[in-house]
Write a protein that holds these residues in place. Structure first.
Motif, PDB file in Angstrom:
ATOM      1  N   ASP A   1      31.627 -24.341 -18.063  1.00 54.00           N
ATOM      2  CA  ASP A   1      32.267 -25.431 -18.805  1.00 54.00           C
ATOM      3  C   ASP A   1      32.509 -26.577 -17.824  1.00 54.00           C
TER       4      ASP A   1
ATOM      5  N   GLU B   1      35.387 -28.970 -27.547  1.00 54.30           N
ATOM      6  CA  GLU B   1      34.062 -29.337 -28.053  1.00 54.30           C
ATOM      7  C   GLU B   1      34.166 -30.459 -29.079  1.00 54.30           C
TER       8      GLU B   1
ATOM      9  N   ARG C   1      32.399 -34.024 -28.701  1.00 52.78           N
ATOM     10  CA  ARG C   1      31.401 -34.418 -29.707  1.00 52.78           C
ATOM     11  C   ARG C   1      31.760 -35.771 -30.328  1.00 52.78           C
TER      12      ARG C   1
ATOM     13  N   VAL D   1      26.436 -30.929 -26.480  1.00 48.90           N
ATOM     14  CA  VAL D   1      27.869 -30.639 -26.369  1.00 48.90           C
ATOM     15  C   VAL D   1      28.082 -29.182 -25.988  1.00 48.90           C
ATOM     16  N   GLN D   2      27.349 -28.286 -26.616  1.00 41.02           N
ATOM     17  CA  GLN D   2      27.500 -26.862 -26.309  1.00 41.02           C
ATOM     18  C   GLN D   2      27.146 -26.565 -24.855  1.00 41.02           C
TER      19      GLN D   2
ATOM     20  N   LYS E   1      29.763 -27.778 -22.441  1.00 42.65           N
ATOM     21  CA  LYS E   1      30.965 -26.935 -22.518  1.00 42.65           C
ATOM     22  C   LYS E   1      30.680 -25.461 -22.249  1.00 42.65           C
TER      23      LYS E   1
END
Length: 420
Positions: free
Chosen positions: A271, A278, A282, A342-343, A346
């Motif tokens: 992360d 998240e 986002r 984003v995933q 993170k």
């Protein structure tokens, strides 16, 4: 052979030296048996030869980092000898200390040798005697209490034995797991030892391609095969030619090592922005994508007050997310790429195969089961006159002087009981 000792300490590392000093200072006749030609070899190698000897945390905070079982066991010892007292004792021995980042404490001289020399000198001044090149072969109860048989020379008989032989980490310093066989012969429960506080190995070529990149404030999560997060550490992280290192990775090594021995697949997730959720990240990127000028990802992160990842890592994250270019423009991303981006920011997933092993491990996880030892005295419950302290116990804390602190505290408790 009787050498006129009330207490035989086996092992002249951090725990053994502290116990010998404190017991002798309280009037015990102490003999220290050390298998190598000198004391404190592992102390000399620790902390990059600087010796991170304790922590800025208080006793309760330090105990908590050993996990629930370790916290319960160490609670008494760390009340008897909290980190502040360790610093005070070293100051009395002529070794002032200084604080460093990540709650670390070092000798002001930045020399591990000063720590080792102070402990050995204090033990000798208190009357403790040392025998070197004294490899113990067996340990058995006898009429006098305990019979310590040596590979060479006559056996030693005494009323009390303190096992301070360490685990299996850094075996070149003399810690080769000798004590486990003695304890097994006595019928005591052992937790399988595995390397801990050790770098991790990844089979991913892209991870090795990022060697040299260091992240100062990332959070690393240990991820189970089904995807659930098990443990997490927010500490510096370093990509290496083998995989991952730095405090964040090394602190999570024990469960990775245990999974390696069972053949289970393991992974970690990085992360890069642990303070941001998240959803917040986002929303920030979507807002940036709608602004004039079509900002790139790195620009959007900077405008939001977040340092962008190093260029090679940013390029990897972009590629993994299906984005075009090493630093994509946000308005050019598809919805699926933006979601993946984003995933990955993170929780960039890194597959692991294991650790670099005991040769590189700072400590051993596993050892004598804590249920076999009285936490108030460090005496082995089923045997009068037998004590176990330091790394031979099933205790393991994270990087930051915690394991030296545990060694000193368990040694203090044993010394107090031996001279009661």
């Amino acid at each position: 052979m009787s050498l006129g000792a009330d207490v035989v300490v086996v092992g002249a590392g951090a725990a053994g030296l502290w116990c010998a000093w404190r017991a002798a200072a309280r009037g015990a006749r102490v003999l220290v048996l050390e298998k190598t030609a000198r004391t404190g070899t592992k102390i000399l190698a620790s902390g990059g030869t600087r010796c991170n000897l304790t922590t800025t945390l208080d006793g309760r905070g330090a105990a908590r980092l050993f996990g629930a079982r370790g916290e319960r066991f160490l609670g008494h010892a760390l009340r008897i000898l909290p980190p502040t007292q360790v610093r005070a004792h070293f100051a009395e021995l002529g070794v002032p200390t200084v604080e460093a980042l990540l709650e670390k404490i070092f000798p002001a001289s930045q020399r591990a040798r000063d720590v080792r020399d102070a402990l050995e000198s204090a033990a000798r001044a208190a009357g403790a005697r040392f025998v070197f090149d004294a490899q113990v072969a067996r340990l058995a109860p006898c009429a006098a209490g305990w019979r310590v048989e040596l590979e060479r020379g006559e056996p030693v008989e005494c009323a009390n034995v303190v096992l301070a032989v360490g685990g299996k980490s850094y075996p070149r310093t003399g810690t080769t797991g000798d004590g486990y066989a003695w304890l097994a012969t006595l019928g005591l429960e052992l937790v399988d030892p595995v390397p801990a506080l050790v770098p991790l190995i990844s089979p991913e070529i892209w991870v090795r391609d990022l060697a040299g990149i260091a992240l100062q404030d990332a959070e690393l999560r240990h991820v189970a095969p089904q995807g659930a997060s098990i443990e997490r550490r927010r500490r510096p992280l370093v990509f290496t030619h083998a995989g991952l290192s730095g405090p964040a990775a090394m602190d999570l090594a024990e469960p990775i090592a245990r999974a390696e021995s069972s053949g289970e697949p393991r992974a970690v997730a990085i992360d890069l922005y642990p303070e941001w959720s998240e959803d917040r990240l986002r929303a920030e990127l979507m807002d940036a994508a709608a602004r004039p000028g079509a900002p790139r990802l790195s620009q959007a992160l900077e405008r939001a007050g977040m340092a962008p990842p190093p260029k090679r890592l940013l390029a990897r994250i972009a590629a993994t997310s299906g984005a075009l270019g090493d630093d994509p423009r946000l308005n050019a991303l598809s919805r699926s790429s933006r979601h993946a981006l984003v995933q990955n920011l993170k929780g960039l997933r890194v597959a692991l195969t294991g650790t670099t092993g005991f040769d590189h491990a700072e400590v051993t996880a596993g050892g004598l089961a804590l249920g076999e030892v009285d936490p108030g005295t460090c005496r082995v419950r089923r045997y009068a006159g037998l004590f176990a302290i330091g790394e031979i116990l099933d205790l393991q804390g994270p990087i930051g002087g915690l394991n030296f602190q545990a060694a000193f505290a368990t040694a203090e408790v044993a010394a107090l009981e031996l001279t009661r």
